[in-house]
Design a protein around this motif. Structure first.
Motif, PDB file in Angstrom:
ATOM      1  N   PHE A 289       0.840  -1.192   0.000  1.00  0.00           N
ATOM      2  CA  PHE A 289       0.000   0.000   0.000  1.00  0.00           C
ATOM      3  C   PHE A 289       0.876   1.243   0.000  1.00  0.00           C
ATOM      4  O   PHE A 289       1.990   1.228   0.547  1.00  0.00           O
ATOM      5  N   SER A 290       0.363   2.337  -0.597  1.00  0.00           N
ATOM      6  CA  SER A 290       1.138   3.566  -0.709  1.00  0.00           C
ATOM      7  C   SER A 290       0.289   4.770  -0.330  1.00  0.00           C
ATOM      8  O   SER A 290      -0.936   4.768  -0.485  1.00  0.00           O
ATOM      9  N   LEU A 291       0.991   5.804   0.157  1.00  0.00           N
ATOM     10  CA  LEU A 291       0.353   7.068   0.521  1.00  0.00           C
ATOM     11  C   LEU A 291       1.343   8.182   0.243  1.00  0.00           C
ATOM     12  O   LEU A 291       2.521   8.069   0.585  1.00  0.00           O
ATOM     13  N   ASN A 292       0.873   9.271  -0.385  1.00  0.00           N
ATOM     14  CA  ASN A 292       1.716  10.456  -0.541  1.00  0.00           C
ATOM     15  C   ASN A 292       0.887  11.711  -0.276  1.00  0.00           C
ATOM     16  O   ASN A 292      -0.295  11.627   0.076  1.00  0.00           O
ATOM     17  N   ARG A 293       1.520  12.841  -0.396  1.00  0.00           N
ATOM     18  CA  ARG A 293       0.876  14.098  -0.018  1.00  0.00           C
ATOM     19  C   ARG A 293      -0.429  14.334  -0.784  1.00  0.00           C
ATOM     20  O   ARG A 293      -1.401  14.853  -0.223  1.00  0.00           O
ATOM     21  N   SER A 294      -0.479  13.936  -2.042  1.00  0.00           N
ATOM     22  CA  SER A 294      -1.680  14.182  -2.848  1.00  0.00           C
ATOM     23  C   SER A 294      -2.871  13.340  -2.403  1.00  0.00           C
ATOM     24  O   SER A 294      -4.009  13.636  -2.773  1.00  0.00           O
ATOM     25  N   ASP A 295      -2.613  12.290  -1.596  1.00  0.00           N
ATOM     26  CA  ASP A 295      -3.703  11.444  -1.095  1.00  0.00           C
ATOM     27  C   ASP A 295      -4.375  12.030   0.146  1.00  0.00           C
ATOM     28  O   ASP A 295      -5.429  11.542   0.570  1.00  0.00           O
ATOM     29  N   LEU A 296      -3.774  13.040   0.759  1.00  0.00           N
ATOM     30  CA  LEU A 296      -4.252  13.520   2.051  1.00  0.00           C
ATOM     31  C   LEU A 296      -5.491  14.390   1.923  1.00  0.00           C
ATOM     32  O   LEU A 296      -5.689  15.090   0.920  1.00  0.00           O
ATOM     33  N   ALA A 297      -6.312  14.368   2.978  1.00  0.00           N
ATOM     34  CA  ALA A 297      -7.401  15.329   3.095  1.00  0.00           C
ATOM     35  C   ALA A 297      -6.794  16.729   3.209  1.00  0.00           C
ATOM     36  O   ALA A 297      -5.679  16.893   3.734  1.00  0.00           O
ATOM     37  N   PRO A 298      -7.486  17.759   2.724  1.00  0.00           N
ATOM     38  CA  PRO A 298      -6.907  19.110   2.717  1.00  0.00           C
ATOM     39  C   PRO A 298      -6.418  19.584   4.073  1.00  0.00           C
ATOM     40  O   PRO A 298      -5.353  20.219   4.161  1.00  0.00           O
ATOM     41  N   GLU A 299      -7.143  19.250   5.144  1.00  0.00           N
ATOM     42  CA  GLU A 299      -6.725  19.725   6.458  1.00  0.00           C
ATOM     43  C   GLU A 299      -5.410  19.089   6.910  1.00  0.00           C
ATOM     44  O   GLU A 299      -4.595  19.723   7.592  1.00  0.00           O
ATOM     45  N   HIS A 300      -5.184  17.845   6.512  1.00  0.00           N
ATOM     46  CA  HIS A 300      -3.931  17.185   6.877  1.00  0.00           C
ATOM     47  C   HIS A 300      -2.769  17.709   6.031  1.00  0.00           C
ATOM     48  O   HIS A 300      -1.655  17.900   6.539  1.00  0.00           O
ATOM     49  N   ALA A 301      -3.022  17.924   4.740  1.00  0.00           N
ATOM     50  CA  ALA A 301      -1.976  18.454   3.863  1.00  0.00           C
ATOM     51  C   ALA A 301      -1.570  19.862   4.295  1.00  0.00           C
ATOM     52  O   ALA A 301      -0.384  20.225   4.226  1.00  0.00           O
ATOM     53  N   GLN A 302      -2.525  20.640   4.748  1.00  0.00           N
ATOM     54  CA  GLN A 302      -2.211  21.998   5.188  1.00  0.00           C
ATOM     55  C   GLN A 302      -1.424  21.990   6.496  1.00  0.00           C
ATOM     56  O   GLN A 302      -0.494  22.776   6.681  1.00  0.00           O
TER      57      GLN A 302
ATOM     58  N   LEU B 123       3.927   0.523   2.523  1.00  0.00           N
ATOM     59  CA  LEU B 123       3.804  -0.479   3.581  1.00  0.00           C
ATOM     60  C   LEU B 123       3.444  -1.803   2.931  1.00  0.00           C
ATOM     61  O   LEU B 123       2.403  -1.923   2.289  1.00  0.00           O
ATOM     62  N   ARG B 124       4.337  -2.772   3.099  1.00  0.00           N
ATOM     63  CA  ARG B 124       4.126  -4.096   2.501  1.00  0.00           C
ATOM     64  C   ARG B 124       3.946  -5.130   3.601  1.00  0.00           C
ATOM     65  O   ARG B 124       4.774  -5.253   4.497  1.00  0.00           O
ATOM     66  N   PHE B 125       2.838  -5.870   3.534  1.00  0.00           N
ATOM     67  CA  PHE B 125       2.566  -6.990   4.432  1.00  0.00           C
ATOM     68  C   PHE B 125       2.826  -8.282   3.660  1.00  0.00           C
ATOM     69  O   PHE B 125       2.220  -8.509   2.610  1.00  0.00           O
ATOM     70  N   THR B 126       3.704  -9.120   4.216  1.00  0.00           N
ATOM     71  CA  THR B 126       4.074 -10.367   3.543  1.00  0.00           C
ATOM     72  C   THR B 126       3.766 -11.557   4.436  1.00  0.00           C
ATOM     73  O   THR B 126       4.187 -11.605   5.597  1.00  0.00           O
ATOM     74  N   LEU B 127       3.027 -12.519   3.899  1.00  0.00           N
ATOM     75  CA  LEU B 127       2.769 -13.790   4.565  1.00  0.00           C
ATOM     76  C   LEU B 127       3.803 -14.798   4.096  1.00  0.00           C
ATOM     77  O   LEU B 127       4.033 -14.952   2.889  1.00  0.00           O
ATOM     78  N   HIS B 128       4.422 -15.470   5.057  1.00  0.00           N
ATOM     79  CA  HIS B 128       5.420 -16.480   4.713  1.00  0.00           C
ATOM     80  C   HIS B 128       5.325 -17.590   5.749  1.00  0.00           C
ATOM     81  O   HIS B 128       5.884 -17.477   6.845  1.00  0.00           O
ATOM     82  N   GLY B 129       4.589 -18.649   5.419  1.00  0.00           N
ATOM     83  CA  GLY B 129       4.364 -19.713   6.394  1.00  0.00           C
ATOM     84  C   GLY B 129       3.628 -19.162   7.602  1.00  0.00           C
ATOM     85  O   GLY B 129       2.609 -18.475   7.457  1.00  0.00           O
ATOM     86  N   ASP B 130       4.146 -19.413   8.793  1.00  0.00           N
ATOM     87  CA  ASP B 130       3.523 -18.932  10.016  1.00  0.00           C
ATOM     88  C   ASP B 130       4.084 -17.586  10.453  1.00  0.00           C
ATOM     89  O   ASP B 130       4.064 -17.244  11.638  1.00  0.00           O
ATOM     90  N   ALA B 131       4.574 -16.808   9.498  1.00  0.00           N
ATOM     91  CA  ALA B 131       5.146 -15.502   9.805  1.00  0.00           C
ATOM     92  C   ALA B 131       4.453 -14.409   9.002  1.00  0.00           C
ATOM     93  O   ALA B 131       3.958 -14.634   7.888  1.00  0.00           O
ATOM     94  N   LEU B 132       4.420 -13.222   9.613  1.00  0.00           N
ATOM     95  CA  LEU B 132       3.946 -12.012   8.955  1.00  0.00           C
ATOM     96  C   LEU B 132       5.050 -10.971   9.051  1.00  0.00           C
ATOM     97  O   LEU B 132       5.549 -10.683  10.143  1.00  0.00           O
ATOM     98  N   GLU B 133       5.430 -10.398   7.924  1.00  0.00           N
ATOM     99  CA  GLU B 133       6.446  -9.354   7.911  1.00  0.00           C
ATOM    100  C   GLU B 133       5.828  -8.061   7.400  1.00  0.00           C
ATOM    101  O   GLU B 133       5.113  -8.058   6.396  1.00  0.00           O
ATOM    102  N   SER B 134       6.103  -6.964   8.111  1.00  0.00           N
ATOM    103  CA  SER B 134       5.621  -5.643   7.708  1.00  0.00           C
ATOM    104  C   SER B 134       6.834  -4.774   7.402  1.00  0.00           C
ATOM    105  O   SER B 134       7.656  -4.521   8.288  1.00  0.00           O
ATOM    106  N   ASP B 135       6.935  -4.330   6.155  1.00  0.00           N
ATOM    107  CA  ASP B 135       8.051  -3.485   5.727  1.00  0.00           C
ATOM    108  C   ASP B 135       7.512  -2.088   5.441  1.00  0.00           C
ATOM    109  O   ASP B 135       6.688  -1.895   4.533  1.00  0.00           O
TER     110      ASP B 135
END
Length: 280
Positions: A104-117, A127-139
């Motif tokens: 998943f991705s987020l940048n300034r253009s995705d923000l609501a106006p009040e947050h960008a201001q 943010l990448r969530f990876t399933l690998h067997g009995d493990a979860l990795e968040s990068d």
């Protein structure tokens, strides 16, 4: 082969990925919020409050809220930042070699106006969530795509479903210094941390922790972060939370990889943090 499907969680648009071994993850676009992680045996590993709104009206209580660009009130902006209340984009997914992922991705253009201001900096988050067997990795990746240095803090505020709080402990913190919610700085003497009252502790990061519950053992590892935050509201504080049932504090513990103090990121620079959870 991984199967990716668009779905809903409450009223929130979400994405579900199912790995070949049956492991599953469900992530809402609101907040890039991991709402469910089931290992291949079908066991749910995360907790979500029965009382939390699931319509985008406020941050979700449970799962894995994404904290950026500030932790709590350690900064001038919105408490815990805007990432957890912004709508992210699904930008990649797939699976090979026994791994299945959603990104998943987020940048300034995705923000609501009040947050960008309120936070006038150019940035790109992934943010990448990876399933690998009995493990979860968040990068988690933060890129300063602007021309000026900006400060940021970050955390993955992970709620674990422990079943019974009284049967829960965390090992790997003995002899570590921590600061509690009274701003006392102490050293943990006991080999394991048990829960008999409210806990809100900030530890310096260690390579790994072990979360022991009545029905599971989870190994937690992190890289790139500076801290572990351990939190359970206890009975009194739980009763004051409108988005948490009074007795639900007995079902979860939060253990989060974090950089709680805002630190500078130079123009063009990238910070990365990895959090890996393995179910034994």
């Amino acid at each position: 082969m991984a199967v990716v499907t668009m779905t809903q969680y409450g009223a929130l648009p979400a994405v579900q990925i199912t790995a070949a071994d049956g492991a599953e993850a469900t992530v809402s676009l609101f907040g890039a919020h991991l709402l469910s992680w089931k290992t291949g045996d079908g066991k749910e590993r995360l907790f979500v409050s029965s009382q939390t709104p699931l319509d985008g009206s406020k941050a979700i209580r449970g799962g894995v809220p994404v904290i950026f660009p500030q932790f709590n009130v350690r900064g001038p902006g919105l408490r815990h930042g805007f990432a957890r209340v912004s709508t992210w984009r699904l930008t990649n997914s797939g699976g090979d070699g026994g791994k299945s992922f959603l990104e998943f991705s987020l940048n300034r253009s995705d923000l609501a106006p009040e947050h960008a201001q309120a936070w006038p900096h150019a940035f790109e988050l992934s943010l990448r969530f990876t399933l690998h067997g009995d493990a979860l990795e968040s990068d988690f990746r933060v890129r300063n795509s602007g021309e000026q240095t900006f400060p940021f803090g970050v955390a993955l505020h992970t709620y674990y479903d422990v079943g019974h709080l009284a049967a829960t402990s965390i090992s790997g913190l003995q002899h570590q210094r921590y600061t509690d919610h009274h701003q006392n700085t102490l050293t943990q003497e006991h080999p394991a941390l048990h829960f008999t009252e409210k806990h809100d502790r900030l530890y310096q990061s260690t390579p790994a922790l072990t979360l022991n519950t009545a029905n599971a053992t989870l190994r937690l590892e992190q890289q790139g972060y500076d801290n572990w935050v351990v939190w359970n509201p206890g009975q009194a504080d739980a009763a004051a939370l409108v988005d948490l049932a009074d007795d639900e504090y007995l079902r979860f513990v939060c253990i989060e990889p974090a950089r709680i103090d805002q630190q500078p990121l130079d123009a063009g620079a990238v910070w990365t943090g990895t959090h890996r959870i393995t179910a034994d």
